[in-house]
Scaffold this active site. Sequence first.
Site, PDB file in Angstrom:
ATOM      1  N   GLU A   3       1.489   8.639 -12.869  1.00  0.00           N
ATOM      2  CA  GLU A   3       1.501   9.468 -11.665  1.00  0.00           C
ATOM      3  C   GLU A   3       2.616  10.500 -11.759  1.00  0.00           C
ATOM      4  O   GLU A   3       3.590  10.316 -12.479  1.00  0.00           O
ATOM      5  CB  GLU A   3       1.701   8.601 -10.425  1.00  0.00           C
TER       6      GLU A   3
ATOM      7  N   SER B  22       0.541  10.296  -7.317  1.00  0.00           N
ATOM      8  CA  SER B  22       0.859   9.259  -6.351  1.00  0.00           C
ATOM      9  C   SER B  22       0.143   9.547  -5.047  1.00  0.00           C
ATOM     10  O   SER B  22      -0.166  10.699  -4.719  1.00  0.00           O
ATOM     11  CB  SER B  22       2.368   9.237  -6.102  1.00  0.00           C
TER      12      SER B  22
ATOM     13  N   CYS C  34       4.974   1.050   0.648  1.00  0.00           N
ATOM     14  CA  CYS C  34       5.315   2.389   1.136  1.00  0.00           C
ATOM     15  C   CYS C  34       4.486   2.733   2.368  1.00  0.00           C
ATOM     16  O   CYS C  34       3.272   2.509   2.403  1.00  0.00           O
ATOM     17  CB  CYS C  34       5.095   3.411   0.035  1.00  0.00           C
TER      18      CYS C  34
ATOM     19  N   CYS D 146       1.448  -4.085  -3.734  1.00  0.00           N
ATOM     20  CA  CYS D 146       1.793  -2.826  -4.394  1.00  0.00           C
ATOM     21  C   CYS D 146       0.527  -2.149  -4.896  1.00  0.00           C
ATOM     22  O   CYS D 146      -0.545  -2.751  -4.922  1.00  0.00           O
ATOM     23  CB  CYS D 146       2.773  -3.105  -5.535  1.00  0.00           C
ATOM     24  N   ASP D 147       0.649  -0.900  -5.309  1.00  0.00           N
ATOM     25  CA  ASP D 147      -0.507  -0.033  -5.540  1.00  0.00           C
ATOM     26  C   ASP D 147      -1.584  -0.632  -6.439  1.00  0.00           C
ATOM     27  O   ASP D 147      -2.774  -0.558  -6.127  1.00  0.00           O
ATOM     28  CB  ASP D 147      -0.055   1.292  -6.167  1.00  0.00           C
TER      29      ASP D 147
END
Length: 563
Positions: free
Chosen positions: A451, A477, A199, A126-127
């Site tokens: 974000e 984002s 994503c 994840c980010d």
Amino acid sequence: MAKQPTNARSRETTYGINRTPNRGMLRAVGFHDDDFSKPMVGIASLWSDITPCNAHLDRLARKAYEGVRAAGGVPQGYGAPTASDGIMMGHSGMRYSLVSREVIADSLEVVSGGMHHDGLIAIGGCDKNMPGCVMAMARMDLPSVFVYGGSILPGTGSEGEDLDIVSMFEAVGKNQAGTMDAETVTAIERESCPGAGACGGMYTANTMSSAIEAMGLSLPYDASHPAVSAHKERESYLAGLALVQCIERGITARSLITRKSLENAYTVVLALGGSTNAILHLMAIANEAEVEWTLADFDRIGDKTPWVADLRPGGKYVMNDLHKVGGTPAVMKMLLDAKLLHGDCMTVTGRTLGENLEKVRPINKRVQVVVRPMDKPLHPTGHLVVLKGNLCPDGAVAKVSGLKRRAITGPARVFDSETACFAAIQARGIKDGDVVVIRNEGPAGAPGMPEMLAVTAALVGQGLGESIGLLTDGRFSGGTHGLVVGHVAPEAFRGGPIGLLVEGDSVTIDADRKLLQVNISDAELAKRKAAWRQPEPKVKRGVLAKYARTVSSAAKGAVTTGD
């Protein structure tokens, strides 16, 4: 000089009669007599079933265990916290997103530092997992390999079109605009996330995995192998082998994170059309590695690097499409041939970047539409632009990928929170030509620098993506597109000029001139500054309060360690 043993660090925990109790406890978790002479490797898995990005990482961790064992090391697995940007987006939970990067870095340091691990494999999807893990690797300067969980496959819409997480956010905007009914929104919701993985567009997760691979801390193809694939399992096993080899050869994180490798990382980000968050995270990684790096370095590289990959959100395709035409190494091969990468940078394979790419088939020899030729790019220079001006004395970052309009001057629509702005958007209160200002959302002010994907996606869904500007001391984002400016520094909470704007002020955003300014006199700006008073902190206890007290400016990476 005698060669240092491969367990030079862990011996402090396990060697000698005084460490009898330590060894006894390790025997209880499976250590044998001969394991105490082997390198002890931490395997940090950010598995959780909170988010599809990380739901499969336990499977990859098991493969990494096998690789470490096969190479002669002793794996020690542990968990680290993660949080889901996509699920926290649009509400107060998003304040914890950037904070989680620091918590992850600290968690890995606590465990692998405390255990005196000889090396570290981190597996994230994840980010904030990725920069958090690499920050810890750089901080401890351990032999280290990062494994990306891989990206999700696209969903399929009613007309056969690809769907992903941004499809859902933009569907909300279309519903608000009256151009999409609730039944269609629900149908998109059901199809957009078909399984495990991060994503799928060139959002922050794929941006940072690509940057880390280009930096040399991951194996080739790490960024572009899909999450649900045998490729990922094989790669995780090979990461275990590579990590033990790095220990044996003394290849540590800081020997890989250099000015040249950071240039490689950001060049790949620009070529792929990556997220603005890359600037924040690469700055933080450089800080932990004690490599001199400033916003001017990003600007310098942006001036000479073309945007060539037609990937979402500024383009049409997703990471799985790039995988099918050769993946990240094929793009790096193209950039290396154009003399835009440093091929002599060492990597975790024990070979240089150039050596890793020697047998990669050039992408321009394939029949494909995902990556443009270097002489016919989507844009000849970088899609991320560092701005300066009287609204951002310390800098700001604009994302202009896919835009026909790269400048705007218009009246400021000033909101003191993302929530207030989103309410105005729902009420159709934003019009063509407006410059939307969202402030008090910076690292210290929010706190947590959230974000703004819910806001920007709603504006795009309402058809305003090309006709307005937006600026904030918060973040965007990787899924955001439009004429948007984030990371405005200094932030409003710490007296930045963005906090001095009033409704209706004329504001200019100009990506080509690299300018962000309010069109009033210096005297008027100084008058407003003299009347400004710092607001009370929004949070006074807990992790957010500690973060707010210690965090640096976004212009320095929003870090809580170092300068």
